[in-house]
Design a protein around this motif. Structure first.
Motif, short mmCIF file in Angstrom:
data_model
loop_
_atom_site.label_atom_id
_atom_site.label_comp_id
_atom_site.label_asym_id
_atom_site.label_seq_id
_atom_site.Cartn_x
_atom_site.Cartn_y
_atom_site.Cartn_z
N LEU A 142 0.82 -1.33 -0.16
CA LEU A 142 -0.16 0.01 -0.09
C LEU A 142 0.86 1.28 0.04
CD1 LEU A 142 -2.91 -0.98 2.59
CD2 LEU A 142 -2.99 -0.70 0.19
N LEU A 143 1.86 1.07 0.96
CA LEU A 143 2.88 2.50 0.98
C LEU A 143 3.40 2.55 -0.75
CD1 LEU A 143 4.35 4.50 2.44
CD2 LEU A 143 6.10 2.99 3.00
N LEU A 144 3.71 1.57 -1.25
CA LEU A 144 4.47 1.55 -2.51
C LEU A 144 3.33 2.19 -3.57
CD1 LEU A 144 6.55 -1.65 -3.07
CD2 LEU A 144 7.54 0.55 -2.71
N ILE A 145 2.30 2.03 -3.32
CA ILE A 145 1.26 2.49 -4.23
C ILE A 145 0.99 4.07 -4.25
CG2 ILE A 145 -1.42 2.41 -4.91
CD1 ILE A 145 -1.18 -0.48 -4.18
N VAL A 146 0.84 4.26 -2.83
CA VAL A 146 0.60 5.77 -2.61
C VAL A 146 2.04 6.41 -2.97
CG1 VAL A 146 0.66 7.38 -0.80
CG2 VAL A 146 -0.67 5.20 -0.33
N ILE A 147 3.15 6.23 -2.79
CA ILE A 147 4.28 6.60 -3.32
C ILE A 147 4.19 6.81 -4.89
CG2 ILE A 147 6.81 6.33 -3.68
CD1 ILE A 147 6.86 5.30 -0.73
N ALA A 148 3.94 5.81 -5.68
CA ALA A 148 3.70 5.88 -6.94
C ALA A 148 2.69 6.62 -7.56
CB ALA A 148 3.44 4.56 -7.69
N ALA A 149 1.72 7.11 -6.51
CA ALA A 149 0.58 7.90 -7.04
C ALA A 149 1.21 9.50 -6.87
CB ALA A 149 -0.60 7.79 -6.32
N GLU A 150 1.83 9.90 -5.81
CA GLU A 150 2.42 11.01 -5.77
C GLU A 150 3.82 10.95 -5.28
OE1 GLU A 150 1.15 13.97 -6.31
OE2 GLU A 150 -0.82 13.56 -6.73
N PRO A 151 4.68 10.80 -6.12
CA PRO A 151 6.12 10.47 -5.51
C PRO A 151 6.86 11.52 -5.05
CG PRO A 151 5.96 10.58 -8.00
CD PRO A 151 4.48 10.43 -7.61
N VAL A 152 6.54 12.87 -5.46
CA VAL A 152 7.12 14.14 -5.04
C VAL A 152 6.67 14.30 -3.48
CG1 VAL A 152 7.58 16.54 -5.15
CG2 VAL A 152 7.53 15.02 -7.11
N ILE A 153 5.28 14.31 -3.39
CA ILE A 153 4.70 14.80 -2.11
C ILE A 153 4.83 13.58 -1.01
CG2 ILE A 153 2.55 15.00 -0.94
CD1 ILE A 153 1.35 16.15 -3.36
N MET A 154 5.07 12.32 -1.36
CA MET A 154 5.44 11.32 -0.55
C MET A 154 6.71 11.42 -0.19
SD MET A 154 2.74 9.62 0.57
CE MET A 154 3.65 8.45 1.43
N LEU A 155 7.67 11.58 -1.06
CA LEU A 155 9.30 11.83 -0.87
C LEU A 155 9.41 12.95 0.26
CD1 LEU A 155 11.88 10.67 -1.84
CD2 LEU A 155 11.98 12.89 -3.31
N PHE A 156 8.52 14.09 0.00
CA PHE A 156 8.99 15.11 1.23
C PHE A 156 8.35 14.76 2.35
CE2 PHE A 156 7.29 18.92 3.21
CZ PHE A 156 8.17 19.98 3.11
N THR A 157 7.18 14.08 2.26
CA THR A 157 6.60 13.55 3.57
C THR A 157 7.50 12.58 4.34
OG1 THR A 157 4.31 14.04 2.75
CG2 THR A 157 4.63 12.42 4.85
N ILE A 158 8.18 11.75 3.64
CA ILE A 158 8.97 10.66 4.22
C ILE A 158 10.33 11.37 4.90
CG2 ILE A 158 10.60 8.76 3.76
CD1 ILE A 158 8.39 7.63 1.52
N PHE A 159 10.81 12.08 4.23
CA PHE A 159 11.89 12.90 4.81
C PHE A 159 11.68 13.75 5.80
CE2 PHE A 159 14.11 11.76 0.56
CZ PHE A 159 15.00 11.02 1.08
N ILE A 160 10.58 14.49 5.87
CA ILE A 160 10.28 15.32 7.05
C ILE A 160 9.92 14.31 8.28
CG2 ILE A 160 7.56 15.73 6.68
CD1 ILE A 160 10.39 18.32 7.42
N CYS A 161 9.00 13.27 8.05
CA CYS A 161 8.85 12.43 9.21
C CYS A 161 10.11 11.74 9.84
CB CYS A 161 7.90 11.40 8.67
SG CYS A 161 6.37 11.89 8.41
N TYR A 162 11.15 11.52 8.85
CA TYR A 162 12.51 10.89 9.35
C TYR A 162 13.03 12.05 10.05
CZ TYR A 162 17.01 8.77 9.42
OH TYR A 162 18.21 8.36 10.00
N ILE A 163 13.30 13.31 9.79
CA ILE A 163 13.97 14.24 10.16
C ILE A 163 13.30 14.58 11.52
CG2 ILE A 163 14.67 16.70 10.15
CD1 ILE A 163 15.07 16.23 7.14
N ALA A 164 12.13 14.78 11.53
CA ALA A 164 11.24 15.05 12.82
C ALA A 164 11.32 13.77 13.97
CB ALA A 164 9.85 15.29 12.59
N SER A 165 11.68 12.63 13.57
CA SER A 165 11.66 11.34 14.32
C SER A 165 12.63 11.77 15.48
CB SER A 165 11.86 10.27 13.56
OG SER A 165 13.07 10.23 12.97
N GLY A 166 13.76 12.38 14.97
CA GLY A 166 14.97 12.41 16.06
C GLY A 166 14.48 13.31 17.19
N PRO A 167 14.23 14.72 16.76
CA PRO A 167 13.99 15.47 17.91
C PRO A 167 12.68 15.03 18.94
CG PRO A 167 14.22 16.84 16.10
CD PRO A 167 14.28 15.35 15.59
N VAL A 168 11.78 14.38 18.15
CA VAL A 168 10.43 13.78 18.92
C VAL A 168 10.89 12.84 19.84
CG1 VAL A 168 8.25 12.48 18.62
CG2 VAL A 168 8.98 14.47 17.18
#
Length: 262
Positions: free
Chosen positions: A209-235
């Motif tokens: 399902l994650l791969l399908i979502v990424i394939a549908a909106e790759p740019v938005i999902m790429l930004f979301t994945i990286f912003i979540c990873y970066i926020a995971s450290g301070p959280v």
């Protein structure tokens, strides 16, 4: 450095170097350099894509070296030098030319801070590589920082926003990424062996399902994945702060008790 160590390193260089993993490192360095060429030519979207390509090459060189048993000290040093260019100089120049130039000195200082913090992060990693657990990175990894820069540029182009849409937020993001790289905030390295072991069937369904979502909106999902990873450290840092404080108090009390004993 002792004479024996110098002699051993020279002997190793005379025997040659491993070609395959260092070719991937050279590919990462080429991608970083071409990112700067595209930036100078004003093609910022292409420059952002070359940063992502550099991240892919950077991830492959280490894996190839481990799988083929061709890891070497030369490869480690070459990889670090390539990362300074691809994940320090290239994204710093890209962000300055794309959005930060109107800030003047504050803008180019942000680009330089991204570069110097990437260099410091890599130097610290090389020093601590034998003493820090492999499942965690101390500080934001340089490829993740550069990829966040790339994802930001691509998102603005995808949404049709001009680079002047919110320059202040972009400036704050660059300073934030730079400081995270040299911080003590820990990030998951995804090197846990349990990740490749047998998992419940539901994990496969979620991955598809994650791969399908990424394939549908790759740019938005790429930004979301990286912003979540970066926020995971301070959280994670904030969530574990009370436990660390309690542990420090217990250790301090133990030291005081030992000193008070005759």
């Amino acid at each position: 450095m002792s004479e024996e160590k110098v002699k051993v390193e020279r002997e190793g260089m005379r025997k040659g170097i491993y070609i395959l993993p260092n070719l991937f490192t050279a590919g990462s360095l080429f991608a970083g350099f071409y990112c700067m060429v595209s930036t100078v030519n004003g093609d910022y979207r292409t420059a952002a894509l070359w940063i992502l390509a550099s991240s892919i090459f950077d991830g492959l060189d280490g894996k190839v070296a481990r799988l083929t048993g061709t890891a070497s000290k030369f490869g480690v040093e070459f990889d670090s030098l390539a990362d300074v260019v691809s994940f320090g100089a290239a994204p710093g120049l890209l962000m300055y030319c794309w959005a930060l130039k109107p800030f003047g000195r504050l803008g180019w200082l942000a680009g330089f801070l991204l570069l110097v913090c990437a260099a410091l992060r890599l130097a610290r990693f090389n020093v601590q590589v034998e003493t820090v657990e492999s499942r965690r990175f101390v500080g934001l990894p340089t490829p993740a920082s550069a990829s966040m820069v790339s994802a930001t540029v691509l998102l603005f182009y995808h949404m049709g926003w001009p680079s002047s849409y919110n320059r202040v937020a972009i400036l704050v993001l660059i300073y934030f990424l730079a400081l995270l790289m040299v911080s003590n905030v820990r990030y998951n390295s995804f090197k846990d062996p349990s990740l490749i072991k047998r998992q419940p069937f539901a994990f496969l369904v979620l991955a598809v399902l994650l791969l399908i979502v990424i394939a549908a909106e790759p740019v938005i999902m790429l930004f979301t994945i990286f912003i979540c990873y970066i926020a995971s450290g301070p959280v994670g840092f904030l969530m574990t702060w009370p436990r660390r404080r309690r542990l420090e108090k217990v250790m301090h009390k133990g030291h005081e008790d030992m000193r008070s004993k005759p």
